[in-house]
Design an enzyme around this catalytic site. Structure first.
Site: not given
Ligand SMILES: *Cc1c(COP(=O)(O)O)cnc(C)c1O
Length: 431
Positions: A144, A239, A267
């Site tokens: 994701y 990511d 985060k």
């Molecule tokens: C949570 C997450 C996102 C998206 O971040 P948001 O602040 O919710 O837009 C992207 N990549 C990873 C790996 C994530 O865990």
């Protein structure tokens, strides 16, 4: 458990908010029942509107590494508020946090702040495309990267096929530039690269994926991806929105010793405020406007309150390396405790864990990619979730999420969680 206020709020919310929530997984659809509306949180605990108290292992999906309502971060936010909440002009804190991120994250030589992880990954792909002059990119099945159009591509149709849109509203035109590979399968990536020679701008992945439940890279996998990307002029993007500042102060790239060309963050970087960031090699980041031609902007980017919270968090992590030892110990105690209880009950469910992240999968199979994750008994997970909630432990409401631990979990609380786990297993399996 009385949840009448939550029920009333959820009923009302559905009149005004799609599905009653502002982010889908909060709706509890994967586990049955109705979502709790949260009034406040402190340390390892959250409290709902009806006054129920829970130990919780979501920590706002990762950011609250030091537990909820941390005093140091709260004071940093309150201190910043006195000077006004937004200026839309450069501030000293933005320079400080950028300098700190560059010093902490091995791959980052320059960094741009944004407001979410979604913005970070969308922007990173745009920059990679601008830099390479190529359109396509590879993403891994089950990973994701936020809800940007080009990331919402179905995973089912095998490594060599073109992506199909996973969500209505994503055009076929967008989907065709997203190539899908299974995680932990280097040969699949080699085949995709060979079939699209000179056309692939980037390869993006969660180095340690947490969004299909927690999986780990098999030995040599990340190194192999690094080698392919270097050979083919493909920008390797880690990511680390989830793993950044969680697994180590330099994220998964520090632990596995594989340095990507670009990194996306979110985060923890905001200390609980809405923040994301993307960064990487100087020559790539110099392509970002106004230094270079790739446009990316944000009215509230680098917001002073958000930067104050993020700075307080990152400074603490940078100055206190023992935080990671502490988190690893907490993770080990909890996951080994759960595994031991399971063995005692004759259960062989798969536990994946690293540092302060773990997933207990309701399957006997090893889980190291999207297909093996899919072998889980999600109905049984739903029962486990409810059985834990009833005992005062609030887990992520989906089998396909990692749990996130914080430094606020004392031995006493870990033992409470373990006690609840044992009772829940006995209940749901009728042992
Ligand atoms: C949570 C997450 C996102 C998206 O971040 P948001 O602040 O919710 O837009 C992207 N990549 C990873 C790996 C994530 O865990």
């Amino acid at each position: 458990m009385n949840i009448s206020k939550s029920k009333a709020l959820f009923a009302k919310a559905q009149n005004y908010i799609p599905g009653g929530v502002n982010s889908p997984v909060r709706a509890f659809r994967a586990v049955g029942g109705e979502p709790l509306f949260i009034k406040k949180a402190d340390g390892p605990f959250i409290f709902d509107e009806d006054g129920n108290k829970f130990i919780e292992l979501i920590n706002s999906w990762g950011p609250m590494l030091l537990g909820h309502n941390n005093k140091m971060i709260r004071e940093a936010i309150l201190g910043a508020i006195d000077d006004g909440t937004s200026f839309g002009a450069p501030t000293a804190r933005e320079v400080e946090i950028a300098e700190l991120i560059v010093s902490m994250v091995p791959s980052v030589e320059k960094v741009r702040m944004v407001n979410s992880g979604t913005e970070a990954t969308m922007s990173a792909i745009r920059v990679a495309r601008g830099f390479t002059g190529r359109d396509k990119f590879i993403k891994m099945e089950g990973h994701y990267h936020g809800h940007g159009d080009s990331f919402l591509i179905a995973a089912g149709s095998g490594a060599m096929t073109m992506g199909q849109p996973d969500s209505p509203g994503v055009t076929k035109g967008t989907a065709k530039d997203t190539l899908i590979a299974p995680y932990n399968d280097l040969d699949a990536v080699k085949e995709l690269v060979a079939a699209n020679k000179g056309e692939i701008a980037a390869l993006i992945l969660e180095p340690v994926p947490g969004n299909m439940g927690l999986c780990l890279p098999v030995p040599g996998y990340l190194e192999g991806l690094r080698e392919i990307c270097t050979q083919e002029g493909i920008i390797l993007i880690f990511d680390e929105v989830m793993t950044g500042f969680r697994l180590a102060k330099g994220g998964a790239q520090e632990i596995f010793g594989v340095i990507p060309d670009m990194t996306t963050l979110g985060k923890i970087i905001g200390g609980g405020m809405p923040v994301g960031a993307y960064g990487g090699k100087k020559e790539i980041m110099e392509f970002v406007s106004p230094a270079g031609p790739v446009y990316q902007a944000g009215t509230l980017s680098g917001n002073p309150i958000a930067m104050a919270a993020g700075l307080a968090m990152l400074r603490h992590l940078n100055d206190t390396p023992s935080v990671y030892e502490e988190l690893n110990q907490i993770g080990t105690k909890l996951t080994e405790g759960i595994a031991k209880i399971n063995r005692g009950l004759g259960l062989t469910y798969t536990m994946n864990s690293i540092g302060s992240m773990y997933s207990l999968f309701f399957t006997k199979d090893l889980v190291n990619d999207f297909y093996s994750a899919k072998t889980c008994d999600t109905v049984l997970f739903g029962k486990y979730f409810q059985a834990m909630l009833k005992r005062g432990v609030y887990l992520a409401p989906s089998q396909f999420e990692s749990l996130f631990l914080s430094t606020s979990l004392t031995d006493e609380i870990i033992n409470e969680i373990l006690g609840a786990h044992k009772e829940a297993m006995v209940e749901i399996l009728g042992l």
